[in-house]
Design a protein around this motif. Structure first.
Motif, PDB file in Angstrom:
ATOM      1  N   GLY A  34       3.741  -6.355  16.136  1.00 52.63           N
ATOM      2  CA  GLY A  34       2.959  -7.181  16.733  1.00 52.63           C
ATOM      3  C   GLY A  34       1.528  -7.599  16.113  1.00 52.63           C
ATOM      4  N   GLY A  35       0.661  -8.178  16.895  1.00 54.36           N
ATOM      5  CA  GLY A  35      -0.559  -8.850  16.491  1.00 54.36           C
ATOM      6  C   GLY A  35      -1.423  -7.453  16.465  1.00 54.36           C
ATOM      7  N   GLY A  37      -0.169  -4.287  16.322  1.00 56.59           N
ATOM      8  CA  GLY A  37       0.665  -3.301  15.596  1.00 56.59           C
ATOM      9  C   GLY A  37       0.576  -3.273  14.153  1.00 56.59           C
ATOM     10  N   ARG A  59      11.347  -6.612  17.224  1.00 61.36           N
ATOM     11  CA  ARG A  59      11.697  -7.300  16.128  1.00 61.36           C
ATOM     12  C   ARG A  59      10.815  -7.065  15.087  1.00 61.36           C
ATOM     13  NH1 ARG A  59       9.524 -10.554  19.974  1.00 61.36           N
ATOM     14  NH2 ARG A  59      11.480 -10.682  21.026  1.00 61.36           N
ATOM     15  N   LEU A 125       9.484   2.628  27.270  1.00 63.99           N
ATOM     16  CA  LEU A 125       8.968   3.425  26.018  1.00 63.99           C
ATOM     17  C   LEU A 125       8.498   4.738  26.263  1.00 63.99           C
ATOM     18  CD1 LEU A 125       7.372   0.485  24.095  1.00 63.99           C
ATOM     19  CD2 LEU A 125       9.474   1.488  23.619  1.00 63.99           C
ATOM     20  N   ILE A 141      -2.118   1.310  24.651  1.00 59.60           N
ATOM     21  CA  ILE A 141      -2.903   0.218  24.571  1.00 59.60           C
ATOM     22  C   ILE A 141      -2.453  -0.811  25.403  1.00 59.60           C
ATOM     23  CG2 ILE A 141      -3.430  -1.548  22.794  1.00 59.60           C
ATOM     24  CD1 ILE A 141      -3.181   0.913  20.628  1.00 59.60           C
ATOM     25  N   ALA A 142      -1.123  -1.042  25.403  1.00 58.72           N
ATOM     26  CA  ALA A 142      -0.800  -2.211  26.434  1.00 58.72           C
ATOM     27  C   ALA A 142      -1.304  -2.290  27.737  1.00 58.72           C
ATOM     28  CB  ALA A 142       0.925  -1.947  26.551  1.00 58.72           C
ATOM     29  N   ASN A 143      -1.599  -3.472  28.230  1.00 57.80           N
ATOM     30  CA  ASN A 143      -2.103  -4.049  29.374  1.00 57.80           C
ATOM     31  C   ASN A 143      -1.061  -4.269  30.390  1.00 57.80           C
ATOM     32  OD1 ASN A 143      -5.282  -4.022  29.257  1.00 57.80           O
ATOM     33  ND2 ASN A 143      -4.973  -5.455  27.564  1.00 57.80           N
ATOM     34  N   VAL A 170      -6.032   3.646  25.890  1.00 56.77           N
ATOM     35  CA  VAL A 170      -7.079   3.324  24.754  1.00 56.77           C
ATOM     36  C   VAL A 170      -8.041   2.559  25.356  1.00 56.77           C
ATOM     37  CG1 VAL A 170      -7.360   2.807  22.536  1.00 56.77           C
ATOM     38  CG2 VAL A 170      -5.373   3.979  23.255  1.00 56.77           C
ATOM     39  N   HIS A 201     -10.142  -0.459  32.278  1.00 58.50           N
ATOM     40  CA  HIS A 201     -10.148  -1.484  30.926  1.00 58.50           C
ATOM     41  C   HIS A 201      -9.830  -2.717  31.613  1.00 58.50           C
ATOM     42  CE1 HIS A 201      -9.950  -3.232  27.193  1.00 58.50           C
ATOM     43  NE2 HIS A 201      -8.660  -3.576  27.464  1.00 58.50           N
ATOM     44  N   THR A 248      -6.793  -8.767  18.491  1.00 57.63           N
ATOM     45  CA  THR A 248      -5.875  -7.839  17.697  1.00 57.63           C
ATOM     46  C   THR A 248      -6.641  -6.771  16.588  1.00 57.63           C
ATOM     47  OG1 THR A 248      -5.468  -9.649  16.233  1.00 57.63           O
ATOM     48  CG2 THR A 248      -3.841  -9.391  18.130  1.00 57.63           C
TER      49      THR A 248
END
Ligand SMILES: NC(=O)c1ccc[n+]([C@@H]2O[C@H](COP(=O)([O-])OP(=O)(O)OC[C@H]3O[C@@H](n4cnc5c(N)ncnc54)[C@H](O)[C@@H]3O)[C@@H](O)[C@H]2O)c1
Ligand SMILES: O=C(O)C[C@H](O)C(=O)O
Length: 343
Positions: A34-35, A37, A59, A125, A141-143, A170, A201, A248
């Protein structure tokens, strides 16, 4: 020009050869194509502390891994697509696992609007990590971070492997931004500007403590505007990207800094301090089991949670607003796992 290029190449070589000074560490990135990652993985490839990089995504991860593997540092890079035991293999033996997997905001959305999509991504995950490598330091990190981190705690508790020392939200980007914004205002070197940012956050849960910065004199409208910019810095990027996502590149730098700090602490370096959203006693009585503050890191993860220090009455008001929102965000994550446990 030639000598500058030579210097850059030499620096890369020097970093690669100095890898032996540190222990070998595997780092896994979930959502690596991703952006965030991709640049995060690139930065980790440049780290002399990282000897193996596992890149997983639903993917595109094998392609990203092939590309990054050509960068001339010694670490080994492997890409993992879903299927068989691939995710477990990616996670196995990783010292640090970073999760940027999930959808980003579009203009007009709050981070909480991402909950419906990202809660189950992070839950699954985290469940995989709890099974394959529960001792890894897990960096979310995911919001919305205020809710996804509590989701991970609940998943780990259900699996019987929860350790509050190894779960981190994070929030590094908030202090990265704060030091840059204050340096722009004061025409100083951002590297010399340390701004403590506490809370959570998103929006008003992000609380910069300017009274503890190098510029406690900032006041009135200038202070209000600076605080607002730090709290809503993410929106600036979301609006500028105009539907193409959120921060990102600055986030990759922030995520890299957090991972590198954990590895430095694991290597025995003392005094490694990062702001991070962890299970914390600081505002537990007000319903916030999690709170971001400066945290000293050690070989096992959280070593010492620093208090918020002395604050002024303006900052007390900011903390009150933060705690009210944050408690709801945390409860939402906990309730989600109660109602939707991982399978
Ligand atoms: N903590 C912070 O400070 C901070 C900063 C910026 C962005 N974010 C958040 O990070 C997340 C990612 O942002 P982005 O810009 O990289 O988004 P992106 O859409 O560019 O990348 C996300 C990646 O996750 C992958 N993915 C989705 N579901 C997955 C799954 N189940 N397993 C593995 N991979 C999966 C996608 O295929 C994609 O490659 C967003 O939720 C965003 O809000 C957090
Ligand atoms: O603003 C966002 O949605 C992404 C991230 O949380 C940020 O602070 O940039």
């Amino acid at each position: 020009m030639f000598s500058v290029r030579r210097a850059a190449v030499n620096l890369t070589q020097k970093r690669a050869f100095s890898a032996s000074a540190s222990n070998p560490y595997k780092v896994a990135v979930l959502g690596a194509a991703g952006g965030i990652g991709q640049p995060l993985s690139l930065l980790l490839k440049l780290s002399p502390k990282v000897t193996e990089l596992a890149l997983y995504d639903v993917r595109g991860a094998p392609g990203v891994a092939a590309d990054i593997s050509h960068v001339n540092t010694n670490s080994v890079v492997k890409g993992y697509a879903p299927g068989d035991s691939n995710l477990a293999d990616a996670l196995k033996d990783a010292e640090v696992v970073l999760i940027p997997a999930g959808v980003p905001r579009k203009p007009g959305m709050s981070r909480d609007d991402l909950f419906n999509t990202n809660a189950s991504i992070v839950r699954d995950l985290a469940h995989a990590t709890a099974k394959a490598n529960p001792k890894a330091k897990l960096c979310i990190i995911a919001n919305p971070v205020n809710s996804t981190v509590p989701i991970c705690r609940e998943v780990y508790k259900l699996a019987g492997v929860y350790n509050p020392k190894t779960l981190f939200g994070v929030t590094t980007l908030d202090v990265v931004r704060a030091s840059r914004f204050i340096s722009e205002l004061k025409s100083t070197d951002p590297a010399a500007e340390k701004v403590t940012v506490v809370g959570g956050h998103s929006g008003v849960t992000i609380v910069p403590l300017l009274s503890q910065s190098n510029h406690p004199d900032i006041s009135g409208e200038v202070r209000d505007a600076l605080v607002k910019r730090i709290q809503f810095g993410g929106d600036e990027v979301v609006q500028a990207k105009d539907g193409a996502g959120s921060a990102t590149l600055s986030m990759a730098l922030a995520g890299y800094r957090m991972a590198e700090s954990l590895l430095r602490a694991k290597d025995g370096e003392k005094g490694v301090i990062e702001p991070t959203f962890v299970e914390s006693p600081l505002f537990k009585e007000q319903g916030c089991d999690f709170f971001a503050s400066n945290v000293e890191l050690g070989p096992d993860g959280v070593e010492k949670i620093h208090g918020i220090g002395e604050i002024n009455s303006y900052e007390k008001g900011l903390i009150d607003a933060c705690v009210a929102d944050l408690a709801k965000n945390i409860a939402k994550g906990v309730k989600f796992v109660e109602a939707n446990p991982p399978k």
